[in-house]
Design an enzyme around this catalytic site. Structure first.
Site, PDB file in Angstrom:
ATOM      1  N   GLU A  75     -13.533  12.671 -59.712  1.00  7.55           N
ATOM      2  CA  GLU A  75     -13.373  13.209 -61.308  1.00  7.55           C
ATOM      3  C   GLU A  75     -11.877  13.258 -61.519  1.00  7.55           C
ATOM      4  O   GLU A  75     -11.652  12.928 -62.435  1.00  7.55           O
ATOM      5  CB  GLU A  75     -13.996  14.837 -61.233  1.00  7.55           C
ATOM      6  CG  GLU A  75     -14.794  14.745 -62.589  1.00  7.55           C
ATOM      7  CD  GLU A  75     -15.270  16.048 -62.781  1.00  7.55           C
ATOM      8  OE1 GLU A  75     -14.909  17.143 -62.208  1.00  7.55           O
ATOM      9  OE2 GLU A  75     -16.332  15.993 -63.438  1.00  7.55           O
ATOM     10  N   LYS A 115     -21.772  14.494 -72.409  1.00  6.39           N
ATOM     11  CA  LYS A 115     -22.240  16.095 -72.652  1.00  6.39           C
ATOM     12  C   LYS A 115     -22.724  16.072 -74.271  1.00  6.39           C
ATOM     13  O   LYS A 115     -23.476  16.795 -74.590  1.00  6.39           O
ATOM     14  CB  LYS A 115     -21.102  16.939 -72.123  1.00  6.39           C
ATOM     15  CG  LYS A 115     -20.658  17.073 -70.935  1.00  6.39           C
ATOM     16  CD  LYS A 115     -19.658  18.096 -70.739  1.00  6.39           C
ATOM     17  CE  LYS A 115     -19.006  18.279 -69.242  1.00  6.39           C
ATOM     18  NZ  LYS A 115     -17.756  19.007 -69.333  1.00  6.39           N
ATOM     19  N   HIS A 135     -27.245   5.626 -37.498  1.00 12.87           N
ATOM     20  CA  HIS A 135     -28.504   4.827 -37.355  1.00 12.87           C
ATOM     21  C   HIS A 135     -28.847   4.613 -38.757  1.00 12.87           C
ATOM     22  O   HIS A 135     -30.102   4.518 -39.104  1.00 12.87           O
ATOM     23  CB  HIS A 135     -29.293   5.811 -36.738  1.00 12.87           C
ATOM     24  CG  HIS A 135     -28.995   6.434 -35.386  1.00 12.87           C
ATOM     25  ND1 HIS A 135     -29.301   5.669 -34.259  1.00 12.87           N
ATOM     26  CD2 HIS A 135     -28.058   7.453 -34.875  1.00 12.87           C
ATOM     27  CE1 HIS A 135     -28.623   6.217 -33.111  1.00 12.87           C
ATOM     28  NE2 HIS A 135     -28.028   7.082 -33.615  1.00 12.87           N
TER      29      HIS A 135
END
Ligand code: PA5
Length: 422
Positions: free
Chosen positions: A276, A412, A297
């Site tokens: 950010e 937003k 793995h």
């Protein structure tokens, strides 16, 4: 506290590769300016880390919550949640306070409903954190929880199940708190959400589970002292230079490989502050979290055989802790397992970590490492401050503002419009 080893890549011959010493000088000059107080937002961070006068109030608040409640739910998202999560994680399952601290940092209806259904509401407390007081998700979480609690215990009694941390200014959250008679604590105005770990945002959840919050700040202050005394020799300067060199050479992914489950929260916290703060104007590297040995793995094949676009940071304990489980030699009577007789899981973990690091180096991957002495509060406080300064310093070196996040504002606004905001 920890040993930061920047490895061979930046050692002999590094200057030819990417003028590393020039980047080191540039980093040290930025840190010197931080130490001189030339960057107000960094000064605010330093000031809060050095404070002692507010610790008792945070501890008292935590004690009162602990005495009266069993389940503590932290409502909030992004920087308002990840600091607390990172601190809670370093305790592992060793929760002396015997309380159930959980972080509701998403609004997935299924998991949110399950969380509410799984706790005894009479004994539950909701610590609601939002710096701006205007974050849609946190407001929605708060309203749903308040309604839920009010239906269970009555509207008048519901307020004592809540505490809000928000900026002392006009906002939806502040207004809701006032309307329903909920106590509010001030969020530091000068400190951004993602850098708030040493404020009440991180320290209150930390104190609730019994962390030594003074120790956390003490560790942070040690890093501040290091950069004030000798920025050029500081580990933060090295870390900044390494990251700047990697970016300049086109390494676009930064893998944080931790060999301690208790650092999972730390790496998630770092991933957010890094992404950010630096993902602006085409800058930044993509932070990737990998857990050892698990991801050996899963991801390691790609790291070794895939595109050479990754820079690796290893985090591990320098030596195994005492008391970790060991393999009983009496259980082994097979030749091919002789080498495991009496070995502890910590020794096996260390060997796996060394082997992976060595293999990456052999494949020509740039690797640095942090060997921690322990996971105690002072060490962790130092590590948090190191990585905050590394991030902010790299942002300043790149000529971007590491304290805002303009791109996310757009979505937003659209989300609120989709929900009918005029
Ligand atoms: O670090 C940040 O600034 C963000 O991640 C915020 O913490 C996040 O968006 C939540 O904001 P607020 O604390 O204002 O609710």
């Amino acid at each position: 506290m920890y040993k930061h080893d920047i490895g061979n890549w930046f050692g002999a011959g590094a200057a030819e590769k990417q003028d590393f010493s020039r980047l080191l000088d540039k980093s040290a000059a930025i840190l010197k300016r931080f130490a001189e107080g030339a960057e107000p937002k960094v000064t605010a961070l330093f000031d809060v880390a050095a404070r002692e006068d507010d610790l008792e109030a945070i501890r008292k608040e935590a004690q009162e919550i602990r005495q009266n409640f069993r389940n503590i739910v932290v409502l909030g998202t992004g920087g308002s949640s990840l600091s607390g999560q990172a601190l809670a994680a370093i305790k592992g399952n060793n929760n002396a306070a015997e309380i159930n601290l959980c972080f509701a940092d998403n609004i997935d209806p299924h998991s949110f409903s399950a969380m509410l259904a799984g706790i005894d509401i009479e004994r539950s407390f909701f610590l609601t954190i939002s710096k701006s007081g205007d974050t849609l998700e946190t407001i929605a979480q708060f309203l749903i929880c308040f309604d839920y609690v009010a239906k269970a215990v009555g509207r008048e009694k519901a307020a004592r199940h809540f505490l809000i941390i928000t900026m002392p200014k006009e906002s939806s959250m502040a207004a809701l708190g006032e309307q329903y008679g909920i106590r509010q604590l001030a969020h530091e105005t000068e400190i951004g959400g993602r850098f708030s770990i040493f404020t009440n945002v991180g320290l209150l959840p930390g104190a609730i589970i019994g962390l030594d919050i003074r120790g956390l700040r003490k560790g942070a202050v040690r890093i501040i002292r290091d950069i004030s005394r000798n920025p050029a020799e500081s580990e933060v300067a090295k870390g900044m230079a390494v990251n700047l060199a990697m970016m300049a050479q086109g390494f676009c992914n930064s893998v944080y490989m931790h060999y301690l489950d208790r650092l999972r929260g730390f790496v998630n916290w770092h991933r957010q502050i890094w992404a950010e703060s630096l993902g602006k104007n085409g800058n930044g590297t993509t932070p990737i979290r990998a857990a050892g040995t698990l991801d050996q793995h899963s991801q390691l094949q790609l790291y070794l055989g895939g595109p050479k676009d990754k820079f690796f940071t290893f985090l591990f304990l320098g030596k195994p802790e005492n008391g970790n489980p060991a393999i009983n030699p009496e259980l082994i009577n097979r030749q091919e397992l002789e080498y495991l007789k009496g070995k502890s899981l910590g020794e096996i973990m260390l060997a796996e970590q060394r082997a992976t690091l060595e293999t990456l180096v052999r494949h020509g991957a740039p690797v640095r490492s942090f060997a921690l002495d322990n996971l105690q509060e002072e060490t962790m406080g130092a590590l948090f401050m190191h990585f905050m300064l590394e991030t902010i310093g790299v942002g300043i070196a790149l000529g971007i503002n590491p304290f805002d996040q303009p791109a996310v504002e757009e979505s937003k606004v659209i989300a609120r419009k989709l929900l009918g905001e005029k």
